[in-house]
Design a protein around this motif. Sequence first.
Motif, PDB file in Angstrom:
ATOM      1  N   ALA A 238       0.850  -1.192   0.000  1.00  0.00           N
ATOM      2  CA  ALA A 238       0.000   0.000   0.000  1.00  0.00           C
ATOM      3  C   ALA A 238       0.884   1.239   0.000  1.00  0.00           C
ATOM      4  O   ALA A 238       1.833   1.339   0.797  1.00  0.00           O
ATOM      5  N   PHE A 239       0.582   2.162  -0.908  1.00  0.00           N
ATOM      6  CA  PHE A 239       1.378   3.378  -1.091  1.00  0.00           C
ATOM      7  C   PHE A 239       0.483   4.598  -0.892  1.00  0.00           C
ATOM      8  O   PHE A 239      -0.583   4.689  -1.501  1.00  0.00           O
ATOM      9  N   MET A 240       0.929   5.529  -0.058  1.00  0.00           N
ATOM     10  CA  MET A 240       0.229   6.796   0.112  1.00  0.00           C
ATOM     11  C   MET A 240       0.934   7.826  -0.759  1.00  0.00           C
ATOM     12  O   MET A 240       2.161   7.975  -0.702  1.00  0.00           O
ATOM     13  N   LEU A 241       0.156   8.564  -1.569  1.00  0.00           N
ATOM     14  CA  LEU A 241       0.706   9.418  -2.619  1.00  0.00           C
ATOM     15  C   LEU A 241      -0.040  10.747  -2.648  1.00  0.00           C
ATOM     16  O   LEU A 241      -1.270  10.773  -2.496  1.00  0.00           O
TER      17      LEU A 241
ATOM     18  N   VAL B 226      -3.026  21.330  -7.055  1.00  0.00           N
ATOM     19  CA  VAL B 226      -4.188  22.224  -7.005  1.00  0.00           C
ATOM     20  C   VAL B 226      -5.162  21.795  -5.923  1.00  0.00           C
ATOM     21  O   VAL B 226      -5.990  22.601  -5.471  1.00  0.00           O
ATOM     22  N   ASP B 227      -5.103  20.536  -5.505  1.00  0.00           N
ATOM     23  CA  ASP B 227      -5.969  20.034  -4.438  1.00  0.00           C
ATOM     24  C   ASP B 227      -5.284  20.076  -3.078  1.00  0.00           C
ATOM     25  O   ASP B 227      -5.845  19.598  -2.085  1.00  0.00           O
TER      26      ASP B 227
ATOM     27  N   ALA C 170       0.234  11.871  -8.930  1.00  0.00           N
ATOM     28  CA  ALA C 170      -0.986  12.614  -8.631  1.00  0.00           C
ATOM     29  C   ALA C 170      -2.174  12.175  -9.465  1.00  0.00           C
ATOM     30  O   ALA C 170      -3.315  12.170  -8.993  1.00  0.00           O
ATOM     31  N   ASP C 171      -1.931  11.804 -10.733  1.00  0.00           N
ATOM     32  CA  ASP C 171      -3.021  11.361 -11.604  1.00  0.00           C
ATOM     33  C   ASP C 171      -3.386   9.922 -11.245  1.00  0.00           C
ATOM     34  O   ASP C 171      -2.573   9.016 -11.399  1.00  0.00           O
ATOM     35  N   PRO C 172      -4.605   9.678 -10.761  1.00  0.00           N
ATOM     36  CA  PRO C 172      -4.944   8.334 -10.279  1.00  0.00           C
ATOM     37  C   PRO C 172      -4.910   7.259 -11.365  1.00  0.00           C
ATOM     38  O   PRO C 172      -4.525   6.116 -11.092  1.00  0.00           O
ATOM     39  N   THR C 173      -5.288   7.608 -12.586  1.00  0.00           N
ATOM     40  CA  THR C 173      -5.265   6.618 -13.668  1.00  0.00           C
ATOM     41  C   THR C 173      -3.837   6.216 -14.005  1.00  0.00           C
ATOM     42  O   THR C 173      -3.516   5.017 -14.120  1.00  0.00           O
ATOM     43  N   LEU C 174      -2.953   7.201 -14.145  1.00  0.00           N
ATOM     44  CA  LEU C 174      -1.564   6.901 -14.459  1.00  0.00           C
ATOM     45  C   LEU C 174      -0.881   6.189 -13.298  1.00  0.00           C
ATOM     46  O   LEU C 174      -0.073   5.274 -13.504  1.00  0.00           O
TER      47      LEU C 174
ATOM     48  N   THR D 155      -6.293  -1.261  -6.172  1.00  0.00           N
ATOM     49  CA  THR D 155      -7.344  -0.312  -5.799  1.00  0.00           C
ATOM     50  C   THR D 155      -6.705   1.043  -5.513  1.00  0.00           C
ATOM     51  O   THR D 155      -5.542   1.126  -5.106  1.00  0.00           O
ATOM     52  N   ILE D 156      -7.478   2.106  -5.712  1.00  0.00           N
ATOM     53  CA  ILE D 156      -7.015   3.443  -5.335  1.00  0.00           C
ATOM     54  C   ILE D 156      -8.178   4.207  -4.715  1.00  0.00           C
ATOM     55  O   ILE D 156      -9.316   4.158  -5.208  1.00  0.00           O
ATOM     56  N   THR D 157      -7.912   4.842  -3.600  1.00  0.00           N
ATOM     57  CA  THR D 157      -8.912   5.671  -2.932  1.00  0.00           C
ATOM     58  C   THR D 157      -8.297   7.056  -2.698  1.00  0.00           C
ATOM     59  O   THR D 157      -7.096   7.187  -2.504  1.00  0.00           O
ATOM     60  N   THR D 158      -9.141   8.070  -2.712  1.00  0.00           N
ATOM     61  CA  THR D 158      -8.676   9.440  -2.523  1.00  0.00           C
ATOM     62  C   THR D 158      -9.304  10.008  -1.251  1.00  0.00           C
ATOM     63  O   THR D 158     -10.494   9.797  -0.989  1.00  0.00           O
ATOM     64  N   HIS D 159      -8.512  10.714  -0.475  1.00  0.00           N
ATOM     65  CA  HIS D 159      -8.954  11.218   0.824  1.00  0.00           C
ATOM     66  C   HIS D 159      -8.666  12.712   0.921  1.00  0.00           C
ATOM     67  O   HIS D 159      -7.636  13.180   0.445  1.00  0.00           O
ATOM     68  N   ASN D 160      -9.592  13.455   1.567  1.00  0.00           N
ATOM     69  CA  ASN D 160      -9.487  14.915   1.654  1.00  0.00           C
ATOM     70  C   ASN D 160      -9.726  15.405   3.081  1.00  0.00           C
ATOM     71  O   ASN D 160     -10.662  16.178   3.325  1.00  0.00           O
TER      72      ASN D 160
END
Length: 290
Positions: free
Chosen positions: A162-165, A170-171, A201-205, A219-224
């Motif tokens: 698991a990698f945190m990135l 801009v976010d 930064a680009d989730p698809t790439l 899997t990829i999840t985004t957190h704010n």
Amino acid sequence: MSLILKSIFNVWHHLSPDWLNWADQLAPAAQKINRHLVEALDLPALAQAAGGKDLVVLDLASGVGEPAFGIARILASEDDPALRGYVIASDIVPGMCAGLVERAVAEGIGNLSVVAADMEKLPFGAGTMDGISCRFGVMFCNDPDAALRDANRVLSTGGRAAFMLWAPIVDNPLFAAMDGILGNILGTGFADAGLDLFGFADPTLATSRVVRAGFGDVTITTHNPAGRIPERAAFWKPQMEMLFGPQLRAATDAERGAIDAAMFEALRPYLTDGHFQVPICFHVLAGAKG
């Protein structure tokens, strides 16, 4: 050691005192966001697959301890007897490793060892790790794809990484403000300092890179998340010093004062009822070795 690798090493070698200076103060905040990384690693599932064997988890780019310490505590807890194991914390900078050892001893963490290691050429045999964690580290490699491939190599079949990135700049208004203001006042931003925070930064790439490295079930999840910090706290200083410590030490008092004033103004839109609530945005990318 290649010139590029020497450059990367020197960046973090000169920053290790700044990381150690802020380590204890930042640990509670780090632990709050680390839970997303630990959840993606799915330690209970790894323990079940291990059939009673103690887990071995490798933490890459451990810095001064997180998330290695948090994972080690989970694997040493008596809350779940089936969830037991050991953590190997690693970092390319010996100074970081030395500080990490001191902090682990001070906190009484016994199920952890520390290894100075380049994550592109890990000093471990194939299939020796049950899990791998990496918190905001792989993007700083000379060759991040080589690091991903070597992480896959040392994982056992069925193991997870698991990698945190960081998500786009801009976010992440704190980093956007920091990059622009330091560029204007000191003539140095992330690129000038050799820091590529946003290479994934680009989730698809980012997902495609992990798949190419040999991982499945990706899997990829985004957190704010956004904290709530009193207006009087110059909360940008820890991150700023941990990324630009040498440049700030060389700055004049007037320049440092101008930086703090400009950061306050840039982040004023996130000030409500006497508290800053500045969001951060990051991805957690996870995959398994088939």
